[in-house]
Write an enzyme that holds these catalytic residues in place. Structure first.
Site, PDB file in Angstrom:
ATOM      1  N   ASP A  85       0.815  -1.211   0.000  1.00  0.00           N
ATOM      2  CA  ASP A  85       0.000   0.000   0.000  1.00  0.00           C
ATOM      3  C   ASP A  85       0.849   1.262   0.000  1.00  0.00           C
ATOM      4  O   ASP A  85       0.612   2.177  -0.793  1.00  0.00           O
ATOM      5  CB  ASP A  85      -0.938   0.027   1.220  1.00  0.00           C
ATOM      6  N   SER A 119      -7.304  -6.261   8.913  1.00  0.00           N
ATOM      7  CA  SER A 119      -6.215  -5.300   8.833  1.00  0.00           C
ATOM      8  C   SER A 119      -5.456  -5.276  10.156  1.00  0.00           C
ATOM      9  O   SER A 119      -6.062  -5.390  11.216  1.00  0.00           O
ATOM     10  CB  SER A 119      -6.823  -3.923   8.550  1.00  0.00           C
ATOM     11  N   ARG A 150       1.339   7.147  16.924  1.00  0.00           N
ATOM     12  CA  ARG A 150       1.186   8.087  15.819  1.00  0.00           C
ATOM     13  C   ARG A 150       1.926   9.402  16.019  1.00  0.00           C
ATOM     14  O   ARG A 150       2.546   9.913  15.072  1.00  0.00           O
ATOM     15  CB  ARG A 150      -0.306   8.348  15.555  1.00  0.00           C
ATOM     16  N   ASP A 164      -6.487   7.227  12.725  1.00  0.00           N
ATOM     17  CA  ASP A 164      -5.054   7.457  12.517  1.00  0.00           C
ATOM     18  C   ASP A 164      -4.775   8.686  11.673  1.00  0.00           C
ATOM     19  O   ASP A 164      -3.827   9.420  11.905  1.00  0.00           O
ATOM     20  CB  ASP A 164      -4.407   6.212  11.908  1.00  0.00           C
TER      21      ASP A 164
END
Lengths: 408, 408, 408, 408
Positions: free
Chosen positions: C16, C181, C98, C127
């Site tokens: 990705d 995921s 993050r 996110d």
């Protein structure tokens, strides 16, 4: 508790604490050390020294100190950084002075080898709690003596008799009972009791001592500018000055315009309600000004968090927990927020009221470019609001859909 | 979003919403329903009807309603039970009116088979958020159209051109731009923008429209008595009256004395700061009075919990979350606390300021027997304070002992 | 937004982000800098370097860093000082990683003269918010590119086509879509989507990757001792180690016993609910241990304040406001509380669960002298409790008396 | 306090409260009424009746009642609606039983014309506070007698002597002192004191009485389904049952798997720390299940507000303020939130631990359409996230810009 051998007494020089001084000697056979502080209450301290000497206190046991700067710098200003008000209105003028007195009592006890401290607060009020919690927090072994909770001199007559029996001079106007009780320091004057005990009756005019009657104040408003640095007031009308001087000057301004009068019924920590008349001339101006400078220098995240913490912070101070880990935690958070609370506020003072009318700062977060009704040159894309609203609404839509479904 | 077929527009009858009305027809080819509410903004509504008719709206599509009682009873009063102020000072006068308007828009949409609602708020402000969150919460399928975020008429010139091109009459004084923007309802008048955009400059006198200049107010204070039942004001000077009438009368009192002026820089929900001049004459008196009656009828447990919840409650209203589960939860808690908030408050109004000077109630928790400086006939045992203080101090002592030990 | 000229991409080396890398070049004609971090996700980083090189990224534009110690020391540990859990159960394993990634993206942008950063998070999740709020807070001029919100490659088929068209190698197992995921770092592994989307169905066993099945864990409990200093874990079973090493070891312990599995439905900041399977083996042990050491070293004032602040603190981290003034204010308060959170906790680990079974500290506030059922040699006077209770009860009595009166 | 004439005693039938019964008669010459409640502590009540009779209590003065349903319905369940845990871990099993006992004591006092109530709690603990605050809140004139704070029987030897002198039978195993002290009801069993007083030593296995050793529990997990209506558990595995029956069954499930063991050091309201072993088998399952059903039925606004109120709510119950206005305010808010907390939770029970593995509800707010990784048919527009993030970031950008400016 074993009997104390040497006691540091918070001593005003007045009749009540003079009686306590003698009573401690009589009751416990102990040595008494006196501590008299200038907190800005507006009384001279030397008479207290003479009176203590006259009552037989050794010169080396008489401590008289001007603590005004420490009071404002280390207690009043940190509290004002929080915009602290108790129960919506009270600026905590009495509460904030107690921890400082206790701190010095405990320190003097350590210096003089005393094993106890004593205060003249009654058993019904908050001050006993504030004195004692502070003392215990600073020295867990200290003994605390609160004569008003212990003795049998609670009537005025017996108090006077004790004074006469022990050669304690009694000012003429102290023979009768005062029509109400007063406490004062640089931040405020409080009056309570007696003629004020019915909260349904207006306080007589003579109760107000610290502020002019707003009706008699100047007929023109006065404008002043207060400068702030990191949340603390540092100047008035461009003139830099020390913390205690700032507050003293603001008191003068406030007094002239009758600012800071409060007729208040509050909840004491010990469980009852009481009614007090508070006069906080400079503090009322300072609070308004601090809010004014925060308006442009604090963002909403910090500001709203401060607002939500404030009631608890104020309650801690009111209840006597200045020297507690939770007050220190809150202070750490509050102080962290003040790093950019720097700038100038302009206020209008007039007939009992003050309000911010302008404020500016190099640290300002106000962005005319963003807020303008005019073209903003791309500072803000109005289309962003659509997504903002739609995602804020999403959960409300899901709720409404659910509610329709389960009703349907 | 598919194009709307029928839109209910919040319509004031003024130039801007008239342009929106026409623009909706032109842009979407949709039918427009107008809703004009009397929220106490002080304007007649019939001209709005005539103007809508003139712009071609079908008579059955013109909704004109006096919602003042609903506004005060179901929105203003519940909010005042909480003593809600946003960021320490703002009484939320604009914020609290929006959910009511949205509620009627959505209801009228259901009645008329409309699939959309529209409002005239800009994309920079809070009102768009308040309108839309309320609308979505009440009808998750509703479409919301916010022309100010969509169209290309953002300059005054183009707006006027559009109006002229579509035969929308333009009052002479509307050709130029107003020096600032105004919103009004029974609770307050707000002014912002243009001449007010620099928060470092004092607002010009002509901005204040809702209150007399305090300098010109009566030279004698006025005293009024406000009666409360379960937290809501129900009478003035002994005369019972409806919610909207109470607020109307308090507005008159406040206006006369110049009460309720606020110069304020606030944090908008959309992230920027803005400066507004708010005038809330009656509301300012009402807040002071409500605090006054709570002082004797609410105990500290309930009062302090309310104080700690208030900032969040006020933020929710400010941000537009009136119709949210969390606002309703807080309201349930607040309303629960008001069961005994019944009694009378006496206030002094004078030169821009009001303050409580007395309060009384059959529901009072104030106990003169407990608080008195006189003999209290055993109501309170001062010795209890000793144990109270000692156990409150215990953890502080343990901390101090620990700290001594680990340092030692 | 004008087109970016040079973009720093958070690059994993997977399909990705490789597609994103190429898409950025194609779409914007910009230079791409890649940043690949070892946060303890358990993958080697060198393949990412090779892949970036193969895709044409200049060697000086490839940044590969081991940030595990910084991650645990400056992000995970401060958060654990707060005992932060989101919505009662989630240990914030993704949320806390993050801000660190954004911080490095912004720093690398400054070093390399890039004007934008990019990430591979979707437009539905948290996110994107966390990445972007952090980036904007650290550099208000930075551009942020979120390809998943912009492009037309949202179906797997088109993504694969794009990859093939641009010579991006595709691992065989990546041709089809993953059944769910995954995100991982040293603190946790999260799994969501696809087979997990129905919260009414149990997660299949194969979803759990980070922890052993508790059923298969050791049949005997294991006991470990964790040492703390000022709120941070510094040793295991007496062996001092660095922050990242502590967490790595605790992960091994937790994995073996199947500790830290959570099946959770949470409220995303963007307004929807989602279901995730979280595995936080070491973190779950660490939270339990931290609570254990606080039990004896933190007093109730500090502890209860922390408890009341925690939900807001956790929400801030979850929502992406790590770099906000309010998070920093709360951190200041929390850190202040940890000065004496030093000592050792013993825990039992067994079959999916861990719990504190003993704790000791030189900084302990636990006083056996006070609490003992035996004679306490005067440490505590039981009579104190009487006054304590009576004054705590006073307001309740006054309420009861009032209520009787008004009903009567 | 004048001497009581008739006292209602919370009477277990055990040695201690039998001694108290006799001591009250001897000390005050008063009539004693006994109240023995079945709160699910697992003991038969008829022996208490016989013992009271044997000690000379009049039959009409012996009150024995099964209050299990009231206990769970009106106390335990309302508390669990709040997910209340004290200091992160304790489920308040003892705390929540005290108000009910006090309520019945006060009611029986009214029925029997008694002027006092008495309990057997010591002067060091929380239970005295809980008993007495509740009693005073329900009857402000009631006298409360706490013999453990008053008498001189504090050593075991003297207690036994008193019992022998007054013909109170002493079970053989009660001659010596118990190795620890136990309290039990339908919600939990607590053990504290003596062998448990050193929190650095693991509790011996024999302390655990209410739960099986997890090591010895079934080797296969058990799955159960709990049904909820408006926040309360109403069924297990599809079988509807009463509140007390639900909790009884959950206790059986929890016991079998060794669920709900807690080794805990807590902060008592009276200021000291104490260590207790709590076993709350059914309650631990119930808390996990309630959180599970709230995950899909409560939105984030309501959920986060609940989370932020919970610590205060739990503290109020722990400290004995069940019958206080602030607890009732919080309960009103919490109950308001539970209107849609209806549905079913599936849990896995295994070796000391339980966790939610699935949950479903007609009232679910979970929207697979919104959250799906697949095409969502327009339920959610990812572009909305851009505006959402940009406006959430706006204030952070303004801060960063300001900070750059003032540093620059």
């Amino acid at each position: 508790m074993t009997a104390p051998k040497k006691v540091v007494l918070a001593y005003s020089g007045g009749l009540d604490t003079s009686v306590i001084l003698k009573w401690l000697e009589v009751e416990y056979g102990c040595e008494v050390v006196t501590f008299t502080a200038d907190l800005g209450q507006g009384e001279e301290l030397e008479p207290a020294r003479k009176k203590a000497e006259m009552l037989g206190v050794k010169p080396e046991n008489i401590f008289i100190e001007d603590v005004r700067e420490e009071f404002v710098r280390d207690f009043v200003f940190p509290m004002f950084r929080a915009n602290a008000v108790y129960e919506g209105l009270y600026l905590l003028g009495t509460s904030i002075a107690r921890p400082l007195i206790s701190k010095r009592l405990v320190e003097i006890a350590a210096e003089t080898g005393a094993d106890a401290v004593a205060h003249g607060a009654t058993g019904k009020g908050n001050d006993q709690v504030r004195f004692e919690l502070s003392a215990y927090a600073l020295n867990p072994e200290i003994k605390v003596i609160a004569p008003w909770r212990e003795w049998d001199l609670s009537s005025r007559t017996r108090l006077i008799e004790f004074a006469e029996a022990h050669q304690i001079p009694i000012a003429k106007d102290k023979r009768g009972e005062a029509p109400f009780s007063v406490d004062a320091n640089l931040l405020h004057t409080s009056s309570e009791g007696k003629v004020l005990e019915d909260p349904g009756k207006m306080a007589p005019d003579y109760v107000y001592q610290r502020t002019e009657d707003p009706l008699g104040g100047p007929d023109e408003p006065e404008y002043i500018e207060i400068g702030f640095e990191k949340g603390d007031a540092v100047s008035i009308n461009g003139e830099a000055m020390s913390p205690a001087t700032v507050l003293t000057r603001l008191n003068e301004h406030g007094k002239r315009h009758g600012i800071g009068r409060l007729d208040f019924v509050e909840n004491r920590f010990v469980g009852m309600k009481s009614r007090g008349i508070y006069e906080t001339p400079g503090g009322t101006i300072l609070l308004e000004a601090h809010r004014g400078i925060e308006q442009i220098t604090l963002d909403s995240g910090a500001g709203h968090l401060k607002d939500s913490l404030m009631p608890r912070y104020a309650e801690l101070i009111y209840n006597g927990f200045w020297f507690s880990p939770e007050r220190e935690m809150l202070q750490a958070a509050i102080d962290k927020s003040q790093e950019h609370v720097t700038g100038t506020v302009k206020l209008m003072l007039y007939k009992g009221f003050c309000r911010t009318v302008a404020r500016w700062s190099d640290h300002s977060l106000y962005s005319e470019a963003h807020v303008t009704f005019e073209e903003d040159a791309g500072a803000y894309d109005q289309k962003d609001a659509e997504g903002f609203i739609r995602l804020n609404a999403l959960r409300l839509k899901l709720i409404a859909t659910r509610n329709q479904r389960v009703k349907g």
